[in-house]
Design a protein around this motif. Structure first.
Motif, PDB file in Angstrom:
ATOM      1  N   ILE A 100       4.561  -4.058  -7.016  1.00  0.00           N
ATOM      2  CA  ILE A 100       4.363  -5.471  -7.349  1.00  0.00           C
ATOM      3  C   ILE A 100       5.384  -6.342  -6.620  1.00  0.00           C
ATOM      4  CG2 ILE A 100       4.330  -7.168  -9.219  1.00  0.00           C
ATOM      5  CD1 ILE A 100       3.524  -4.860 -11.096  1.00  0.00           C
ATOM      6  N   GLU A 101       6.635  -5.909  -6.603  1.00  0.00           N
ATOM      7  CA  GLU A 101       7.703  -6.702  -5.985  1.00  0.00           C
ATOM      8  C   GLU A 101       7.465  -6.890  -4.485  1.00  0.00           C
ATOM      9  OE1 GLU A 101      11.249  -8.897  -5.700  1.00  0.00           O
ATOM     10  OE2 GLU A 101       9.956  -8.372  -7.386  1.00  0.00           O
ATOM     11  N   SER A 102       6.999  -5.839  -3.818  1.00  0.00           N
ATOM     12  CA  SER A 102       6.775  -5.911  -2.369  1.00  0.00           C
ATOM     13  C   SER A 102       5.373  -6.408  -2.025  1.00  0.00           C
ATOM     14  CB  SER A 102       6.981  -4.535  -1.738  1.00  0.00           C
ATOM     15  OG  SER A 102       6.012  -3.611  -2.232  1.00  0.00           O
ATOM     16  N   ASP A 103       4.528  -6.564  -3.072  1.00  0.00           N
ATOM     17  CA  ASP A 103       3.131  -6.973  -2.863  1.00  0.00           C
ATOM     18  C   ASP A 103       2.418  -5.968  -1.960  1.00  0.00           C
ATOM     19  OD1 ASP A 103       1.060  -8.613  -3.502  1.00  0.00           O
ATOM     20  OD2 ASP A 103       1.354  -9.986  -1.840  1.00  0.00           O
ATOM     21  N   HIS A 104       2.774  -4.693  -2.103  1.00  0.00           N
ATOM     22  CA  HIS A 104       2.243  -3.643  -1.224  1.00  0.00           C
ATOM     23  C   HIS A 104       0.808  -3.309  -1.590  1.00  0.00           C
ATOM     24  CE1 HIS A 104       2.124  -0.109   1.298  1.00  0.00           C
ATOM     25  NE2 HIS A 104       1.719   0.613   0.265  1.00  0.00           N
ATOM     26  N   ASN A 105      -0.106  -3.501  -0.638  1.00  0.00           N
ATOM     27  CA  ASN A 105      -1.503  -3.180  -0.860  1.00  0.00           C
ATOM     28  C   ASN A 105      -2.166  -2.908   0.484  1.00  0.00           C
ATOM     29  OD1 ASN A 105      -3.165  -5.708   0.114  1.00  0.00           O
ATOM     30  ND2 ASN A 105      -1.383  -6.521  -0.968  1.00  0.00           N
ATOM     31  N   PRO A 106      -3.315  -2.252   0.486  1.00  0.00           N
ATOM     32  CA  PRO A 106      -3.960  -1.868   1.750  1.00  0.00           C
ATOM     33  C   PRO A 106      -4.813  -2.972   2.374  1.00  0.00           C
ATOM     34  CG  PRO A 106      -5.195  -0.973  -0.078  1.00  0.00           C
ATOM     35  CD  PRO A 106      -4.008  -1.662  -0.674  1.00  0.00           C
ATOM     36  N   TYR A 107      -4.818  -4.172   1.766  1.00  0.00           N
ATOM     37  CA  TYR A 107      -5.722  -5.225   2.219  1.00  0.00           C
ATOM     38  C   TYR A 107      -5.036  -6.298   3.062  1.00  0.00           C
ATOM     39  CZ  TYR A 107      -8.158  -2.955  -1.607  1.00  0.00           C
ATOM     40  OH  TYR A 107      -8.712  -2.014  -2.432  1.00  0.00           O
ATOM     41  N   ASP A 108      -3.767  -6.602   2.750  1.00  0.00           N
ATOM     42  CA  ASP A 108      -3.034  -7.606   3.516  1.00  0.00           C
ATOM     43  C   ASP A 108      -2.342  -6.946   4.702  1.00  0.00           C
ATOM     44  OD1 ASP A 108      -3.637  -9.900   2.060  1.00  0.00           O
ATOM     45  OD2 ASP A 108      -2.113  -9.446   0.555  1.00  0.00           O
ATOM     46  N   ASP A 109      -2.575  -7.466   5.895  1.00  0.00           N
ATOM     47  CA  ASP A 109      -1.932  -6.911   7.086  1.00  0.00           C
ATOM     48  C   ASP A 109      -0.451  -7.252   7.136  1.00  0.00           C
ATOM     49  OD1 ASP A 109      -4.333  -5.875   7.937  1.00  0.00           O
ATOM     50  OD2 ASP A 109      -4.885  -7.707   9.017  1.00  0.00           O
ATOM     51  N   ASP A 110      -0.131  -8.464   6.748  1.00  0.00           N
ATOM     52  CA  ASP A 110       1.278  -8.892   6.792  1.00  0.00           C
ATOM     53  C   ASP A 110       1.876  -8.784   5.397  1.00  0.00           C
ATOM     54  OD1 ASP A 110      -0.503 -10.830   5.997  1.00  0.00           O
ATOM     55  OD2 ASP A 110       0.872 -12.475   6.426  1.00  0.00           O
ATOM     56  N   GLN A 111       2.779  -7.833   5.215  1.00  0.00           N
ATOM     57  CA  GLN A 111       3.413  -7.630   3.909  1.00  0.00           C
ATOM     58  C   GLN A 111       4.513  -8.665   3.706  1.00  0.00           C
ATOM     59  OE1 GLN A 111       2.270  -5.544   1.727  1.00  0.00           O
ATOM     60  NE2 GLN A 111       0.732  -4.744   3.128  1.00  0.00           N
ATOM     61  N   LYS A 112       4.549  -9.247   2.509  1.00  0.00           N
ATOM     62  CA  LYS A 112       5.558 -10.258   2.211  1.00  0.00           C
ATOM     63  C   LYS A 112       6.853  -9.579   1.783  1.00  0.00           C
ATOM     64  CE  LYS A 112       1.728 -13.024   0.548  1.00  0.00           C
ATOM     65  NZ  LYS A 112       0.774 -11.951   0.772  1.00  0.00           N
ATOM     66  N   GLY A 113       7.961 -10.015   2.321  1.00  0.00           N
ATOM     67  CA  GLY A 113       9.215  -9.367   1.960  1.00  0.00           C
ATOM     68  C   GLY A 113      10.407 -10.283   2.030  1.00  0.00           C
ATOM     69  N   LYS A 114      10.167 -11.603   2.015  1.00  0.00           N
ATOM     70  CA  LYS A 114      11.249 -12.560   2.208  1.00  0.00           C
ATOM     71  C   LYS A 114      12.257 -12.532   1.071  1.00  0.00           C
ATOM     72  CE  LYS A 114      11.965 -17.412   3.459  1.00  0.00           C
ATOM     73  NZ  LYS A 114      11.312 -18.709   3.701  1.00  0.00           N
ATOM     74  N   THR A 115      11.770 -12.506  -0.165  1.00  0.00           N
ATOM     75  CA  THR A 115      12.671 -12.540  -1.327  1.00  0.00           C
ATOM     76  C   THR A 115      12.529 -11.278  -2.167  1.00  0.00           C
ATOM     77  OG1 THR A 115      10.991 -13.702  -2.608  1.00  0.00           O
ATOM     78  CG2 THR A 115      12.599 -15.051  -1.433  1.00  0.00           C
ATOM     79  N   VAL A 116      12.121 -10.186  -1.537  1.00  0.00           N
ATOM     80  CA  VAL A 116      11.879  -8.946  -2.276  1.00  0.00           C
ATOM     81  C   VAL A 116      13.186  -8.297  -2.730  1.00  0.00           C
ATOM     82  CG1 VAL A 116      11.071  -6.571  -2.023  1.00  0.00           C
ATOM     83  CG2 VAL A 116       9.659  -8.451  -1.219  1.00  0.00           C
ATOM     84  N   LYS A 117      13.201  -7.871  -3.997  1.00  0.00           N
ATOM     85  CA  LYS A 117      14.357  -7.151  -4.549  1.00  0.00           C
ATOM     86  C   LYS A 117      13.858  -5.813  -5.092  1.00  0.00           C
ATOM     87  CE  LYS A 117      16.976 -11.311  -5.723  1.00  0.00           C
ATOM     88  NZ  LYS A 117      17.619 -12.090  -6.809  1.00  0.00           N
ATOM     89  N   MET A 118      13.704  -4.883  -4.192  1.00  0.00           N
ATOM     90  CA  MET A 118      13.176  -3.566  -4.560  1.00  0.00           C
ATOM     91  C   MET A 118      14.216  -2.760  -5.333  1.00  0.00           C
ATOM     92  SD  MET A 118      10.090  -3.078  -2.915  1.00  0.00           S
ATOM     93  CE  MET A 118       9.979  -1.434  -2.208  1.00  0.00           C
ATOM     94  N   LYS A 119      13.717  -1.890  -6.229  1.00  0.00           N
ATOM     95  CA  LYS A 119      14.590  -0.922  -6.877  1.00  0.00           C
ATOM     96  C   LYS A 119      14.701   0.303  -5.970  1.00  0.00           C
ATOM     97  CE  LYS A 119      13.632  -2.353 -11.636  1.00  0.00           C
ATOM     98  NZ  LYS A 119      13.196  -1.922 -12.976  1.00  0.00           N
ATOM     99  N   PRO A 120      15.860   0.913  -5.856  1.00  0.00           N
ATOM    100  CA  PRO A 120      16.050   2.030  -4.914  1.00  0.00           C
ATOM    101  C   PRO A 120      15.168   3.236  -5.244  1.00  0.00           C
ATOM    102  CG  PRO A 120      17.937   1.822  -6.387  1.00  0.00           C
ATOM    103  CD  PRO A 120      17.099   0.610  -6.604  1.00  0.00           C
ATOM    104  N   GLU A 121      14.518   3.776  -4.212  1.00  0.00           N
ATOM    105  CA  GLU A 121      13.715   4.987  -4.322  1.00  0.00           C
ATOM    106  C   GLU A 121      14.308   6.070  -3.431  1.00  0.00           C
ATOM    107  OE1 GLU A 121       9.532   4.650  -3.647  1.00  0.00           O
ATOM    108  OE2 GLU A 121       9.360   2.751  -4.720  1.00  0.00           O
TER     109      GLU A 121
END
Length: 506
Positions: free
Chosen positions: A103-124
């Motif tokens: 949800i935070e990265s808006d990761h999905n297979p439909y959008d070519d350009d992934q949004k990541g300007k203000t993303v605060k991911m939890k470490p994996e």
């Protein structure tokens, strides 16, 4: 706080509670599997992204697109809001690491350009799945199990089991059922604990046709409740204590006895006016048995009481499935058989005379009456199923009507956009966004709900459309185009805002 509890304890904060709840419960079984979590989001929660891709690939516009959601896919109009509410519910629950990051990265297979300007991911890491499993154990969500020994690795469980071995001579399967059910009910109780004086009935009404098993499950439940402290807020800890006290209080004879206000007035009781939910203390099977078999009632009254309690229980079970989750079919069936047996026993001292045709036929009539009564129970159950299906169809019809109305409002708004010479709704939102920010009012210090209510009055637009536009994507081509229009608008009167807009649009 666990996602399940946060959802219930803060239920009023979720505009799309039903959609969020279903999604979270679906995700519970696949939390440790990143790929399955990704697949679930792609199939159910990204209709908006899929719609955008359709528009882009087909060279059409929002006005002309004919988009249809797949089965069990969240409506594309609200999909973004549902994802953000899911994120709000799971943000403190470490077992939803993969879902949160999607949800935070808006990761999905439909959008070519992934949004990541203000993303605060939890470490994996490669060990994330193992860490999630360990967190599930801490939350006592590691059930059901297929091996009793896995439960007994826990020191408290092992001690509980050892202390009862001398009194309970049951096999491994019996004990495994006890632990699985205790953990399951404990999970449910924590979710309902926001109202502890109602939730305790889930524990005090345990019914599995085995009194020793029911008491053992309840003993284990109290140990789980009294010893559990992991990741609880102060409010949760206090309410769990209230829950434990309520369960303990209602285990005494006072709870398991028909109230005096009924017993003292049995001759004058109007059975048809009794509130059976209260009279049986939310359908406690022991109290049901006392009512149905009480010797001061006639046989006809006992049968009527059983019929009324059963009908009322089926209705309430449909309305409150989380609280009334036990199957009392066997309880009602056994009581029915008991009453019919007592009726036959009363007839035994008076054997029929050979010439008395009526008495000769009595056993056959009794058997037919038993079959008839069983059929009545089946009919009542089938009637309840039909009522349930009718209710489901009614809700589907309401949802369909609501969706039609929503689409009409959207079409009307689009028609207004085409006919008006002024700004579109998204452009008006940007105007107020920069004006409010200039006055020190922003999304950081005020809620979007307050903004939506204000703008609904000012613009006359539907509040749902306003809420959708308030989720401004400054990286989209549409917003950049609108920013240029707004910057030109402010240039003459408020050039400082125009300069700020130009800076944001780069």
């Amino acid at each position: 706080m666990r996602a399940k509890e946060k959802l219930e304890f803060n239920r009023k904060e979720f505009d799309y509670y039903e959609q969020v709840r279903k999604s979270i419960y679906d995700l519970y079984t696949i939390r440790t599997d990143k790929q399955k979590t990704n697949d679930y989001f792609s199939e159910h929660l990204f209709a908006d992204a899929r719609c955008r891709k359709m528009i882009k690939s087909s060279n059409i516009t929002h006005k002309t697109v004919r988009f249809h959601e797949n089965k069990d896919e969240i409506d594309h109009v609200i999909a973004y809001r549902v994802r953000k509410e899911i994120q709000n519910a799971i943000c403190d629950d470490k077992t939803f690491l993969y879902a949160y990051n999607i949800i935070e990265s808006d990761h999905n297979p439909y959008d070519d350009d992934q949004k990541g300007k203000t993303v605060k991911m939890k470490p994996e890491t490669f060990a994330s799945s193992v860490e999630i499993e360990e967190e599930i154990v801490r939350y006592k969500e590691d059930y059901p199990k297929n091996n009793l020994g896995d439960y007994l690795l826990d020191e408290t469980n092992f001690q509980f089991y050892g202390e009862r071995l001398s009194d309970i001579t049951e096999d491994e399967d019996w004990w495994l059922f006890v632990f699985n059910k205790a953990y399951e009910i404990f999970d449910r109780l924590r979710i309902l604990a926001y109202d502890p004086f109602k939730a305790h009935y889930l524990a005090n009404n345990i019914y599995y046709r085995d009194k020793q098993m029911e008491e053992t499950i309840l003993d284990l439940l109290l140990i789980l409740i009294n010893n559990y402290t992991y990741d609880l807020t102060t409010v949760q800890m206090k309410k769990l204590k209230m829950l434990a006290i309520s369960i303990s209080q209602y285990r005494d004879e006072h709870f398991l006895t028909i109230d005096k206000k009924y017993l003292e007035n049995i001759p004058s009781l109007n059975i048809g006016e009794i509130n059976w939910k209260k009279a049986t203390k939310i359908f406690n099977h022991r109290l049901i048995t006392q009512w149905v078999t009480h010797p001061d009632f006639t046989h006809e009254q006992q049968l009527l009481i059983l019929k009324q309690i059963q009908e009322k229980y089926l209705l309430e079970k449909q309305r409150h499935p989380d609280l009334l989750c036990y199957d009392l079919t066997q309880c009602f069936s056994q009581l029915q058989q008991l009453l019919m047996h007592d009726d036959r026993a009363n007839d035994e001292p008076h054997p029929p005379a050979p010439s008395d045709k009526h008495n000769t036929m009595k056993p056959t009539i009794d058997e037919q009456n038993t079959v008839t009564d069983d059929l009545k129970i089946c009919i009542a159950q089938l009637s309840e199923i039909i009522r349930q299906k009718d209710e489901e169809l009614r809700l589907l019809a309401e949802k369909h009507d609501a969706e039609i109305e929503n689409m009409k409002m959207i079409l009307n708004d689009h028609a207004e956009v085409c006919n008006q010479k002024g700004l579109t709704l998204s452009q008006m939102i940007l105007v107020f966004y920069y004006l409010f920010n200039e006055l020190g009012v922003s999304f950081a210090n005020t809620s979007k709900t307050q903004w939506a209510r204000f703008l609904e009055k000012v613009t006359g637009k539907h509040i749902q459309n306003i809420r959708a536009e308030l989720n401004i994507d400054f990286d989209s081509k549409k917003t950049k185009k609108n920013l240029k229009i707004i910057a030109d608008l402010f240039m003459e009167l408020l050039p400082q805002i125009s300069a700020k807009i130009d800076k944001d649009s780069k």
